[in-house]
Design a protein around this motif. Sequence first.
Motif, mmCIF file in Angstrom:
data_model
loop_
_atom_site.group_PDB
_atom_site.id
_atom_site.type_symbol
_atom_site.label_atom_id
_atom_site.label_comp_id
_atom_site.label_asym_id
_atom_site.label_seq_id
_atom_site.Cartn_x
_atom_site.Cartn_y
_atom_site.Cartn_z
ATOM 1 N N MET A 1 -17.752 -21.114 -18.230
ATOM 2 C CA MET A 1 -18.135 -20.097 -17.258
ATOM 3 C C MET A 1 -16.872 -19.501 -16.636
ATOM 4 S SD MET A 1 -20.659 -18.521 -15.713
ATOM 5 C CE MET A 1 -22.065 -19.610 -16.024
ATOM 6 N N PRO A 2 -16.654 -18.183 -16.779
ATOM 7 C CA PRO A 2 -15.440 -17.574 -16.204
ATOM 8 C C PRO A 2 -15.459 -17.612 -14.682
ATOM 9 C CG PRO A 2 -16.932 -15.889 -17.027
ATOM 10 C CD PRO A 2 -17.489 -17.203 -17.482
ATOM 11 N N GLN A 3 -14.277 -17.782 -14.104
ATOM 12 C CA GLN A 3 -14.115 -17.747 -12.664
ATOM 13 C C GLN A 3 -13.555 -16.380 -12.261
ATOM 14 O OE1 GLN A 3 -15.014 -20.466 -10.618
ATOM 15 N NE2 GLN A 3 -15.890 -21.122 -12.576
ATOM 16 N N PHE A 4 -14.062 -15.825 -11.172
ATOM 17 C CA PHE A 4 -13.621 -14.515 -10.704
ATOM 18 C C PHE A 4 -12.842 -14.649 -9.406
ATOM 19 C CE2 PHE A 4 -17.007 -13.561 -13.617
ATOM 20 C CZ PHE A 4 -16.649 -12.353 -14.199
ATOM 21 N N TYR A 5 -11.833 -13.790 -9.261
ATOM 22 C CA TYR A 5 -10.960 -13.820 -8.091
ATOM 23 C C TYR A 5 -10.753 -12.389 -7.595
ATOM 24 C CZ TYR A 5 -9.979 -18.278 -10.371
ATOM 25 O OH TYR A 5 -10.111 -19.496 -10.976
ATOM 26 N N VAL A 6 -10.190 -12.265 -6.388
ATOM 27 C CA VAL A 6 -9.930 -10.952 -5.801
ATOM 28 C C VAL A 6 -8.459 -10.862 -5.417
ATOM 29 C CG1 VAL A 6 -10.521 -9.330 -3.976
ATOM 30 C CG2 VAL A 6 -12.277 -10.839 -4.905
ATOM 31 N N THR A 7 -7.837 -9.753 -5.753
ATOM 32 C CA THR A 7 -6.434 -9.552 -5.379
ATOM 33 C C THR A 7 -6.321 -9.213 -3.896
ATOM 34 O OG1 THR A 7 -6.499 -7.181 -5.878
ATOM 35 C CG2 THR A 7 -5.883 -8.672 -7.683
ATOM 36 N N ALA A 8 -5.144 -9.404 -3.351
ATOM 37 C CA ALA A 8 -4.875 -8.976 -1.982
ATOM 38 C C ALA A 8 -4.822 -7.451 -1.941
ATOM 39 C CB ALA A 8 -3.550 -9.562 -1.493
ATOM 40 N N PRO A 9 -5.221 -6.821 -0.851
ATOM 41 C CA PRO A 9 -5.147 -5.363 -0.751
ATOM 42 C C PRO A 9 -3.718 -4.871 -0.900
ATOM 43 C CG PRO A 9 -6.504 -6.294 1.000
ATOM 44 C CD PRO A 9 -5.820 -7.450 0.335
ATOM 45 N N GLN A 10 -3.561 -3.732 -1.566
ATOM 46 C CA GLN A 10 -2.256 -3.121 -1.740
ATOM 47 C C GLN A 10 -2.428 -1.605 -1.850
ATOM 48 O OE1 GLN A 10 -0.505 -4.620 -5.359
ATOM 49 N NE2 GLN A 10 -2.421 -4.474 -6.476
ATOM 50 N N CYS B 1 -2.993 2.055 -2.938
ATOM 51 C CA CYS B 1 -3.636 2.613 -4.129
ATOM 52 C C CYS B 1 -2.649 3.488 -4.895
ATOM 53 C CB CYS B 1 -4.857 3.436 -3.710
ATOM 54 S SG CYS B 1 -5.676 4.265 -5.100
ATOM 55 N N PRO B 2 -2.545 3.317 -6.226
ATOM 56 C CA PRO B 2 -1.617 4.136 -7.004
ATOM 57 C C PRO B 2 -2.158 5.526 -7.325
ATOM 58 C CG PRO B 2 -2.720 2.578 -8.432
ATOM 59 C CD PRO B 2 -3.182 2.269 -7.036
ATOM 60 N N TYR B 3 -3.426 5.773 -7.015
ATOM 61 C CA TYR B 3 -4.049 7.038 -7.400
ATOM 62 C C TYR B 3 -4.317 7.978 -6.223
ATOM 63 C CZ TYR B 3 -4.916 4.284 -11.591
ATOM 64 O OH TYR B 3 -4.761 3.487 -12.686
ATOM 65 N N LEU B 4 -4.735 7.420 -5.082
ATOM 66 C CA LEU B 4 -5.107 8.243 -3.935
ATOM 67 C C LEU B 4 -4.252 7.854 -2.730
ATOM 68 C CD1 LEU B 4 -8.989 8.151 -4.371
ATOM 69 C CD2 LEU B 4 -7.428 9.991 -5.040
ATOM 70 N N GLU B 5 -3.491 8.787 -2.247
ATOM 71 C CA GLU B 5 -2.567 8.527 -1.147
ATOM 72 C C GLU B 5 -3.313 8.100 0.119
ATOM 73 O OE1 GLU B 5 1.114 10.784 1.193
ATOM 74 O OE2 GLU B 5 0.016 11.789 -0.431
ATOM 75 N N GLY B 6 -2.772 7.099 0.772
ATOM 76 C CA GLY B 6 -3.339 6.645 2.023
ATOM 77 C C GLY B 6 -4.470 5.649 1.885
ATOM 78 N N ARG B 7 -4.829 5.315 0.655
ATOM 79 C CA ARG B 7 -5.921 4.362 0.453
ATOM 80 C C ARG B 7 -5.369 3.020 -0.042
ATOM 81 N NH1 ARG B 7 -11.444 7.388 -1.468
ATOM 82 N NH2 ARG B 7 -11.159 9.289 -0.243
ATOM 83 N N VAL B 8 -6.217 2.010 0.063
ATOM 84 C CA VAL B 8 -5.833 0.653 -0.311
ATOM 85 C C VAL B 8 -6.757 0.183 -1.429
ATOM 86 C CG1 VAL B 8 -5.676 -1.738 0.495
ATOM 87 C CG2 VAL B 8 -4.953 0.130 1.988
ATOM 88 N N GLU B 9 -6.181 -0.473 -2.423
ATOM 89 C CA GLU B 9 -6.997 -0.962 -3.534
ATOM 90 C C GLU B 9 -7.090 -2.486 -3.526
ATOM 91 O OE1 GLU B 9 -5.568 -0.358 -7.483
ATOM 92 O OE2 GLU B 9 -3.750 -1.530 -7.175
ATOM 93 N N ARG B 10 -8.158 -2.964 -4.114
ATOM 94 C CA ARG B 10 -8.384 -4.391 -4.307
ATOM 95 C C ARG B 10 -9.112 -4.549 -5.630
ATOM 96 N NH1 ARG B 10 -12.488 -7.384 -0.255
ATOM 97 N NH2 ARG B 10 -13.879 -6.044 -1.454
ATOM 98 N N LYS B 11 -8.771 -5.569 -6.399
ATOM 99 C CA LYS B 11 -9.368 -5.747 -7.715
ATOM 100 C C LYS B 11 -10.104 -7.085 -7.812
ATOM 101 C CE LYS B 11 -6.064 -3.024 -10.474
ATOM 102 N NZ LYS B 11 -4.993 -2.731 -9.513
#
Length: 266
Positions: A1-10, A12-22
Amino acid sequence: MPQFYVTAPQPCPYLEGRVERKLFTSLANRSAQALNDTLSQQGFRRSQNVLYRPSCADCSACLSARIRVADFKPSRNQRRVVKRNEMLERNVMNAWATEEQYDLFRRYLDARHADGGMADMDMFEYAAMVEESPVVSRVIEYNDPTEPGHPLKAVCLTDVLQDGVSMVYSFFEPSLAPRSVGTHLIVDHVALAAEMGLPYVYLGYWVPGSPKMQYKSRFRPLEIFYQGEWTDLSQIARVDTEKHPLTADPIQDQVAAIQLPRVTDI
């Protein structure tokens, strides 16, 4: 069973002023191909031995996109691009890195993405990106046989999925930018998928509002993974990319909604 994780916010490389999380999971050797097939159909993307999907708290602009091969009809401009690049010869190779590829990769990054996240990649890191794949991957080279030595002009690292081909990363001779070689590679991958009897070409993420991602919307019919299902872009009057942080599903609910491969596929 795969385990899922979340990255720390950083940032966004696409939209200025926004924060991404994966949201991400690793590709284990035994289940890698089945997991890549199944999760790609749910908006995930592969990077080496990781599958990831955006999971941002207040934004849903990154939408997985794929071209429906059987119904694709190149536009007039795309037909002109193919004509301008008709001398390029496609060669499908095993996923093996070469110095010629890396030299082209460096020229491409230095000219177009000198401040990007891959700008400092050395030959060993490039080789890892190409070769450390736990799934069926190919390097597709494009050479120009009309020039002495048949020099390498473009490269695409491509995954072969159960229902299509996924363009993981591509690069080309920067001096050929006026010939729209990137567009040519996508149209040629549609032809490649048709030759293989596969219904889709996966393009990665389309990001409304991001100029550098706008080109993907010019390949029709384009389907996007929107609100949990694949939908033809032409059928959506307005793509809503905003969401209130209080309405975002908790990570455990997002994970619970992911369909995993059947046990017999792993």
